[in-house]
Design an enzyme around this catalytic site. Structure first.
Site, PDB file in Angstrom:
ATOM      1  CB  SER A  51     -27.924 -10.388 -14.681  1.00 43.84           C
ATOM      2  OG  SER A  51     -26.782 -11.064 -14.201  1.00 43.84           O
ATOM      3  CB  SER A  73      -0.914   0.013   1.229  1.00 43.13           C
ATOM      4  OG  SER A  73      -1.602   1.244   1.285  1.00 43.13           O
ATOM      5  CE  LYS A 113     -11.850  -0.116  -1.233  1.00 36.34           C
ATOM      6  NZ  LYS A 113     -11.827   0.514  -2.554  1.00 36.34           N
TER       7      LYS A 113
END
Ligand code: ATR
Length: 267
Positions: free
Chosen positions: A153, A14, A65
């Protein structure tokens, strides 16, 4: 010192600690920001312990998340629409406020590139979490959106959910109409496997500009490399979106909007 962190798994890669430390220096703010490895089993308890120890806020990255979204006590509108949280802030009463700054980071980066004209046609490739996270801010910026996905979809579900906020439609990726899109955004996860999406190359060739929400260190992402081979003149990867979402998180926590330019030039 005020404590912040980014939680994810894996997390060693990160760039958020570096970005937020630079923002803090630039804005004259004293804070500590570290990378934290989330545990698949105990993530919720880890977060509770982190905030119980006095932390002020954190960023959340994959794969947590949605779990952070469910754990929070209150949410911003853009976080509710994303159904995922990339930023948590501890409020004065100890409750956790969830935001999602990914879409704002993308919009800021597109503005920086001068690629965000109202009412332009935007083709988004993919209908997963990355797409859902950016749709509301893009629609609020008056973009006319076509979502193209391998699984029709999923694109249709997003088009229905976001219909109240603006103009958007869903198509299967193999059935994208032959038209000139002002902007094409790659929001599929395919780059992580070194692959690109199976879209008719003529549609890419006609695009006004192409943006990849992913980025790669010192090289082009597979999608950007493909677009350059096809002669697309305007291409950009998602590094600016990463710095942009960080800037919007920093603003939520500290009330000061950092300047992203020194980081984009310097990292
Ligand atoms: P993220 O959170 O990164 O968006 P995701 O929710 O798993 O991850 O969504 C991944 C997206 O990449 C989806 O749109 C997915 O298409 P499907 O909905 O049809 O699965 C797309 N994607 C992943 N692998 C793909 C492939 N081999 N070909 C085409 N699209 C692919």
């Amino acid at each position: 010192m005020d404590q912040y962190a980014v939680w994810g798994n894996p997390i060693a890669q990160s760039k958020s600690p570096l970005i937020h430390r630079r923002f803090a220096e630039q804005c004259g703010q004293t804070l500590d920001y570290v990378a934290m490895l989330g545990d698949e089993q105990n993530f919720e308890q880890q977060l509770r312990d982190f905030f119980a120890a006095g932390a002020k806020g954190c960023n959340i990255t994959a794969p947590f998340k949605e779990r952070a979204f469910r754990l929070a006590d209150a949410h911003s509108e853009r976080c509710l629409s994303a159904e995922a949280c990339n930023t948590l802030k501890r409020l004065d009463d100890g409750s956790l406020y969830a935001d999602n700054t990914d879409g704002a980071g993308l919009v800021s980066d597109l503005q920086r590139l001068n690629w965000l004209k109202p009412q332009q046609s935007v083709l988004i490739l993919g209908a997963g979490g990355a797409t859902k996270g950016v749709l509301l801010p893009l629609l609020q910026a008056q973009q006319n959106i076509t979502i193209a996905n391998r699984t029709l979809s999923k694109a249709q579900e997003l088009a229905e959910k976001f219909a109240p906020y603006g103009k958007l439609r869903a198509v299967e990726i193999s059935a994208v109409p032959q038209q000139k899109f002002d902007l094409i955004i790659n929001a599929t996860s395919l780059g992580l496997q070194g692959k690109t999406v199976d879209l008719d190359e003529r549609i890419l060739q006609q695009a006004g500009a192409v943006y990849d929400m992913q980025y790669a260190k010192d090289t082009d992402t597979p999608f950007i490399a493909l677009c350059k081979r096809l002669g697309v003149a305007q291409t950009c990867d998602g590094f600016g979106m990463l710095v942009g979402q960080a800037a919007h998180s920093f603003y939520l926590w500290r009330g000061v909007m950092p300047d992203v330019a020194p980081l984009l030039n310097g990292l």
